[in-house]
Design a protein around this motif. Structure first.
Motif, PDB file in Angstrom:
ATOM      1  N   PHE A 182      15.746   3.637  -0.346  1.00  0.00           N
ATOM      2  CA  PHE A 182      15.919   2.520   0.684  1.00  0.00           C
ATOM      3  C   PHE A 182      14.758   2.195   1.176  1.00  0.00           C
ATOM      4  N   TYR A 183      14.617   0.875   0.995  1.00  0.00           N
ATOM      5  CA  TYR A 183      13.484   0.195   1.560  1.00  0.00           C
ATOM      6  C   TYR A 183      13.640  -0.927   2.804  1.00  0.00           C
ATOM      7  N   LEU A 184      12.768  -1.019   3.782  1.00  0.00           N
ATOM      8  CA  LEU A 184      13.070  -1.948   4.886  1.00  0.00           C
ATOM      9  C   LEU A 184      12.176  -3.423   4.536  1.00  0.00           C
ATOM     10  N   ASN A 185      12.550  -4.454   4.338  1.00  0.00           N
ATOM     11  CA  ASN A 185      11.799  -5.843   4.304  1.00  0.00           C
ATOM     12  C   ASN A 185      11.050  -5.595   2.885  1.00  0.00           C
ATOM     13  N   ARG A 186      11.791  -5.366   1.909  1.00  0.00           N
ATOM     14  CA  ARG A 186      11.399  -5.571   0.681  1.00  0.00           C
ATOM     15  C   ARG A 186      11.528  -6.720  -0.163  1.00  0.00           C
ATOM     16  N   PHE A 187      10.883  -7.563  -0.639  1.00  0.00           N
ATOM     17  CA  PHE A 187      10.902  -8.804  -1.040  1.00  0.00           C
ATOM     18  C   PHE A 187      10.422  -8.705  -2.606  1.00  0.00           C
ATOM     19  N   SER A 188      11.493  -9.140  -3.546  1.00  0.00           N
ATOM     20  CA  SER A 188      11.179  -8.725  -4.794  1.00  0.00           C
ATOM     21  C   SER A 188      11.267  -9.903  -5.768  1.00  0.00           C
ATOM     22  N   LYS A 189      10.771  -9.730  -6.986  1.00  0.00           N
ATOM     23  CA  LYS A 189      10.835 -10.653  -8.250  1.00  0.00           C
ATOM     24  C   LYS A 189      11.866  -9.975  -9.215  1.00  0.00           C
TER      25      LYS A 189
ATOM     26  N   TYR B 220      19.081  -9.752 -13.669  1.00  0.00           N
ATOM     27  CA  TYR B 220      18.484  -9.235 -12.460  1.00  0.00           C
ATOM     28  C   TYR B 220      17.879  -7.823 -12.139  1.00  0.00           C
ATOM     29  N   VAL B 221      17.319  -7.404 -12.962  1.00  0.00           N
ATOM     30  CA  VAL B 221      16.482  -6.289 -12.800  1.00  0.00           C
ATOM     31  C   VAL B 221      15.200  -6.607 -12.125  1.00  0.00           C
ATOM     32  N   GLU B 222      14.866  -5.827 -11.119  1.00  0.00           N
ATOM     33  CA  GLU B 222      13.595  -6.063 -10.369  1.00  0.00           C
ATOM     34  C   GLU B 222      12.442  -5.983 -11.234  1.00  0.00           C
ATOM     35  N   THR B 223      11.728  -7.002 -11.233  1.00  0.00           N
ATOM     36  CA  THR B 223      10.356  -6.847 -12.255  1.00  0.00           C
ATOM     37  C   THR B 223       9.081  -6.897 -11.664  1.00  0.00           C
ATOM     38  N   GLY B 224       9.190  -6.959 -10.014  1.00  0.00           N
ATOM     39  CA  GLY B 224       7.982  -6.630  -9.269  1.00  0.00           C
ATOM     40  C   GLY B 224       8.275  -7.065  -7.923  1.00  0.00           C
ATOM     41  N   THR B 225       7.376  -6.843  -6.827  1.00  0.00           N
ATOM     42  CA  THR B 225       7.552  -7.120  -5.666  1.00  0.00           C
ATOM     43  C   THR B 225       6.683  -8.063  -5.194  1.00  0.00           C
TER      44      THR B 225
ATOM     45  N   GLN C 193       6.680  -8.198  -1.518  1.00  0.00           N
ATOM     46  CA  GLN C 193       6.171  -7.180  -0.630  1.00  0.00           C
ATOM     47  C   GLN C 193       6.962  -5.869  -0.851  1.00  0.00           C
ATOM     48  N   GLU C 194       6.469  -4.830  -1.042  1.00  0.00           N
ATOM     49  CA  GLU C 194       7.184  -3.563  -1.464  1.00  0.00           C
ATOM     50  C   GLU C 194       8.083  -3.083  -0.481  1.00  0.00           C
ATOM     51  N   GLY C 195       7.730  -3.436   0.656  1.00  0.00           N
ATOM     52  CA  GLY C 195       8.911  -2.825   1.954  1.00  0.00           C
ATOM     53  C   GLY C 195       8.421  -1.222   2.326  1.00  0.00           C
ATOM     54  N   ILE C 196       9.050  -0.869   3.314  1.00  0.00           N
ATOM     55  CA  ILE C 196       8.688   0.137   3.805  1.00  0.00           C
ATOM     56  C   ILE C 196       9.934   1.222   3.591  1.00  0.00           C
ATOM     57  N   LEU C 197       9.687   2.442   2.879  1.00  0.00           N
ATOM     58  CA  LEU C 197      10.507   3.538   2.378  1.00  0.00           C
ATOM     59  C   LEU C 197      11.112   4.174   3.629  1.00  0.00           C
ATOM     60  N   ALA C 198      12.545   4.223   3.568  1.00  0.00           N
ATOM     61  CA  ALA C 198      13.172   4.720   4.643  1.00  0.00           C
ATOM     62  C   ALA C 198      13.868   6.004   4.224  1.00  0.00           C
ATOM     63  N   HIS C 199      14.295   6.980   5.053  1.00  0.00           N
ATOM     64  CA  HIS C 199      14.740   8.207   4.484  1.00  0.00           C
ATOM     65  C   HIS C 199      16.176   8.602   5.033  1.00  0.00           C
ATOM     66  N   ALA C 200      16.863   9.074   4.534  1.00  0.00           N
ATOM     67  CA  ALA C 200      18.196   9.390   5.018  1.00  0.00           C
ATOM     68  C   ALA C 200      18.464  10.468   5.999  1.00  0.00           C
TER      69      ALA C 200
ATOM     70  N   ASP D 116       3.171 -11.872   7.446  1.00  0.00           N
ATOM     71  CA  ASP D 116       3.748 -11.722   6.221  1.00  0.00           C
ATOM     72  C   ASP D 116       5.207 -11.581   6.115  1.00  0.00           C
ATOM     73  N   TYR D 117       5.599 -11.106   7.024  1.00  0.00           N
ATOM     74  CA  TYR D 117       7.204 -11.147   7.032  1.00  0.00           C
ATOM     75  C   TYR D 117       7.960 -12.457   7.097  1.00  0.00           C
ATOM     76  N   ALA D 118       7.240 -13.287   8.097  1.00  0.00           N
ATOM     77  CA  ALA D 118       7.548 -14.571   8.163  1.00  0.00           C
ATOM     78  C   ALA D 118       7.501 -15.648   7.102  1.00  0.00           C
ATOM     79  N   SER D 119       6.403 -15.302   6.365  1.00  0.00           N
ATOM     80  CA  SER D 119       6.134 -15.914   5.162  1.00  0.00           C
ATOM     81  C   SER D 119       7.340 -15.738   3.968  1.00  0.00           C
ATOM     82  N   ALA D 120       7.567 -14.481   3.808  1.00  0.00           N
ATOM     83  CA  ALA D 120       8.421 -14.199   2.767  1.00  0.00           C
ATOM     84  C   ALA D 120       9.910 -15.022   3.054  1.00  0.00           C
ATOM     85  N   MET D 121      10.276 -14.840   4.409  1.00  0.00           N
ATOM     86  CA  MET D 121      11.458 -15.178   4.854  1.00  0.00           C
ATOM     87  C   MET D 121      11.622 -16.731   4.732  1.00  0.00           C
TER      88      MET D 121
END
Length: 573
Positions: free
Chosen positions: A264-271, A280-285, A287-294, A324-329
Motif C-alpha cells: 500500500f502506498y499513500l499519494n503514489r502517482f504512476s505512469k 495498464y501495467v505500471e511502467t514507472g512513477t 512520485q513513488e509515494g509513501i509505503l503504509a503498513h497494515a 510536489d503533491y499539488a503539482s501532481a494533482m
C-alpha cells in the motif's frame, strides 16, 4: 443491563473477541452479549475504559478501546500518541457513543430484517459505527527525515520527558509546509502542527488488511474467484481511491494505492501502459509515494493497531501535502467510487456487501426525504460496476450529497459513471457550493440526468474500438465527438463482472440498453476551490416509484489544454 465501560478484565474480552473476529462489527452479532450472569449493552462499546492486556496481548486485528491508547502501548509511536492529545484531535475523532446508541435504539426493531421491494436480499442496517483512520510516521521516521529528537519515555509517569524539544522541531518543520499563524497553540486550527495532524486523519475507520481502503473486484485482468468473501490475491494492476482528510478548512485528498505485489502506498502517482491496446501495467512513477503498513511490527512483536474507534497504520516517510503533491494533482483524473464518499461504508466494513439503509445513516447525505430508499449492492454476474459496488436509490427520492473539493484552485469537469437499462431513473441534479462563511451559491447549471436512455448504444455516433480496427486516431476522434455531446464511453480499466474474461473492457459495452452497460455523463464544468464545500442535490423526476437511480463512480478532471488548443484528450483507461 450493565454498561461495558464499568467492566474491567478478561472475562468480557473473552466474550467479545470471538464476535469481533467473526462479524462485520460487534453490533451485528447481537445488541448485547452475556458474560456470566451479566448482560452487556453493545451500543456502549465505545465507552470501554480499560482492556486486560493479558487477554489482548500482541494479537493483530483485535478490537481494543481507542487508537490513542494503542499508540501509547506501541514503543515506536510515542510522538503520535502525544500529538493526538496535544492537538486535541484524539478527543475530536472519538465517536459519539450517545448518538450511536440512540441510532441503534431507533432501529432495533428492524435488525435482521429485509425490507420489501428491494432488488435482492438487502439486510436493514440497524446499527452504525463511527470511526477514524490515522496514518502515522514512526518515531524513527520523524528522527531520520526531520531531525526530531527521539522521545525519552518515562515508564513510571507514561510521559515524554523531552517533549518541548520535540515540539519545537515539529513546529519548525510543519511551518515549512503549512502556514503557521498560531505557532504557540497546538490546538488552534491555524497551527501548522495541528494541520499536519489533521491531514493524517480520515473520517472513516478502514483497515488496509480487510480490503476496505481499496477494493479489488473488476479491475483489468483480475477476477475475484468463486468466493467474493475470500477474493483472490492474484492482483494484476494498481487499484486506488481518494479520501478527504479531516482538515476542515481546506480539502486535501489522500490517494491510497495498492500495487499488484500487495503493498500500500499513500499519494503514489504512476505512469502506465495506457495506450488503446495497452494493459495498464505500471511502467514507472512520477512520485513513488509513501509505503503504509497494515500492521505495526516492532522487533518481531506485533502491536495491535485496530481499535473500536478506529485504526492506525505506520508509514515509512513524512506525509505532507506540499508543492510536489499539488503539482501532481493538477493533472490527476480523480475517479472515486461512490462508496468512498460515504465514510460509514468503510467504518462498518460494507464494501462488497448488500445493504439497505435508513435515511439518516450517512453523515455526507443531508436533507434526505422520507420516501428515499437507499441500497448498496455488490456486482452480480453480467453487471458492469467500477470496483464491484453500486448504490441504487428508489422511491420519490430527494437528497443532497457532499462531494470533495479538489485540492487545487482551477476548472474541473465533473462526470458520473453509471449503467444504463430500461428501469433506470430520471433525476434533476442541482449543484450547490458553500463558502467559508456558510454562504451558499451554485457551481453549475441544473441538469436532467436520464439513466434509462441508451444514448451511446442507439445514437449512431459511438463506435466500438474494434469496429475502427483499434486505429488510435479514429478512436480518439470518435471519443472527442461523443465528449462534445456530453457523453463518454466507460473506462477500459474495469470489466463486466462474472460472465466475461477479465480483459473484456466495460468500454466495449457502449452503454448498451440491456443488463447494465456502463457509460459516463459529463455533468458540469466549473471552477472549484479547496476552501469551499460542494454538494449535488438529486431529485426524482419519475412516475414509477421503483425507477432506479444508479450511483457507481464520479470523476473530477482538471481542464487541461494542449498546444493546439483542443480539449485535453485523456487515455481510455
Amino acid at each position: 443491563m450493565r454498561n461495558l465501560y464499568k467492566h474491567i478484565g478478561s472475562a468480557f474480552m473473552a466474550a467479545l473477541l470471538p464476535l469481533t473476529a467473526a462479524a462485520q462489527s460487534p453490533l451485528e452479532s447481537g445488541h448485547s452479549i452475556m458474560v456470566g450472569d451479566d448482560t452487556y449493552d453493545m451500543t456502549d462499546i465505545y465507552e470501554i475504559a480499560f482492556v486486560d492486556k493479558a487477554t489482548l496481548g500482541s494479537t493483530p486485528q483485535v478490537a481494543a478501546p481507542s487508537v490513542v491508547k494503542l499508540l501509547k502501548q506501541a514503543p515506536n509511536m510515542r510522538i503520535w500518541a502525544k500529538l493526538l492529545d496535544a492537538t486535541g484531535w484524539g478527543a475530536k475523532m472519538k465517536p459519539d457513543a450517545k448518538a450511536e446508541k440512540a441510532f441503534a435504539e431507533k432501529y432495533k426493531a428492524h435488525a435482521g430484517t429485509y425490507p420489501n421491494n428491494t432488488v435482492s436480499s438487502t439486510p436493514f442496517q440497524a446499527y452504525r459505527r463511527q470511526g477514524f483512520t490515522l496514518f502515522a510516521e514512526t518515531d524513527e521516521v520523524f528522527n531520520k527525515e526531520w531531525g526530531v529528537p527521539m522521545p525519552v519515555y518515562d515508564e513510571a509517569t507514561q510521559s515524554i520527558t523531552n517533549w518541548e524539544a520535540i515540539k519545537q522541531v515539529l513546529n519548525e518543520q510543519c511551518g515549512k509546509i503549512y502556514s503557521n499563524l498560531k505557532p504557540g497553540d497546538l490546538t488552534d486550527k491555524d497551527n501548522a502542527v495541528n494541520i499536519f495532524v489533521a491531514t493524517h486523519l480520515l473520517n472513516s475507520n478502514m483497515q488496509l488488511a480487510n480490503n476496505s481502503a481499496v477494493r479489488h473486484a473488476t479491475e483489468y485482468g483480475y477476477t475475484t474467484g468463486e468466493d467474493i468473501n475470500e477474493p483472490s490475491t492474484n492482483y494484476t494492476v494498481n487499484v486506488w481511491d481518494y479520501y478527504r482528510t479531516a482538515w476542515p478548512q481546506e480539502s486535501k485528498l489522500l490517494k491510497i494505492t495498492q500495487t499488484p505485489d500487495g503493498q500500500f502506498y499513500l499519494n503514489r502517482f504512476s505512469k502506465y501502459d495506457n495506450g488503446l491496446t495497452g494493459t495498464y501495467v505500471e511502467t514507472g512513477t512520477l512520485q513513488e509515494g509513501i509505503l503504509a503498513h497494515a500492521r505495526n511490527e516492532v522487533d518481531n512483536s506485533v502491536y495491535n493497531n485496530v481499535a473500536l474507534d478506529g485504526s492506525y497504520h505506520p508509514i515509512d516517510n513524512i506525509l505532507s501535502f506540499n508543492s510536489d503533491y499539488a503539482s501532481a494533482m493538477k493533472s490527476e483524473r480523480v475517479r472515486m467510487d461512490f462508496t468512498t464518499l460515504l465514510p460509514e461504508i468503510a467504518s462498518n466494513n460494507l464494501r462488497g456487501k448488500d445493504a439497505y439503509f435508513p435515511t439518516d445513516y450517512f453523515s455526507t447525505l443531508t436533507n434526505v426525504s422520507p420516501d428515499t430508499e437507499i441500497q448498496l449492492l455488490y456486482a452480480s454476474k453480467g453487471w458492469v460496476d467500477y470496483q464491484g459496488d453500486e448504490f441504487l436509490v428508489t422511491g420519490n427520492y430527494d437528497f443532497t450529497l457532499e462531494v470533495p473539493a479538489m485540492p487545487n484552485d482551477g476548472s474541473y469537469e465533473l462526470r458520473m459513471g453509471y449503467s444504463v437499462n430500461e428501469v433506470r431513473a430520471k433525476s434533476l441534479l442541482t449543484f450547490i457550493c458553500e463558502d467559508e462563511a456558510g454562504n451558499q451559491g451554485t457551481w453549475g447549471k441544473p441538469l436532467v440526468l436520464d439513466q434509462s436512455e441508451p444514448v451511446m448504444a442507439n445514437d449512431g455516433i459511438a463506435q466500438k474500438d474494434a469496429d475502427l480496427n483499434y486505429d488510435e486516431t479514429l478512436c480518439a476522434e470518435n471519443d472527442y465527438a461523443l465528449h462534445k455531446l456530453g457523453y463518454m464511453k466507460a473506462p477500459a480499466y474495469f470489466h463486466v463482472a462474472g460472465d466475461r474474461t477479465a480483459n473484456y473492457s466495460a468500454r466495449a459495452e457502449l452503454g448498451r440498453s440491456y443488463n447494465g452497460g456502463n457509460m459516463r455523463r459529463v455533468l458540469i464544468t466549473s471552477k472549484m476551490s479547496p476552501r469551499k464545500r460542494y454538494y449535488i442535490r438529486f431529485q426524482s423526476l419519475n412516475n414509477a416509484s421503483r425507477a432506479q437511480l444508479h450511483l457507481d463512480f464520479i470523476e473530477f478532471v482538471p481542464r487541461l489544454v494542449d498546444v493546439v488548443g483542443e480539449p485535453y484528450r485523456e487515455d481510455v483507461w
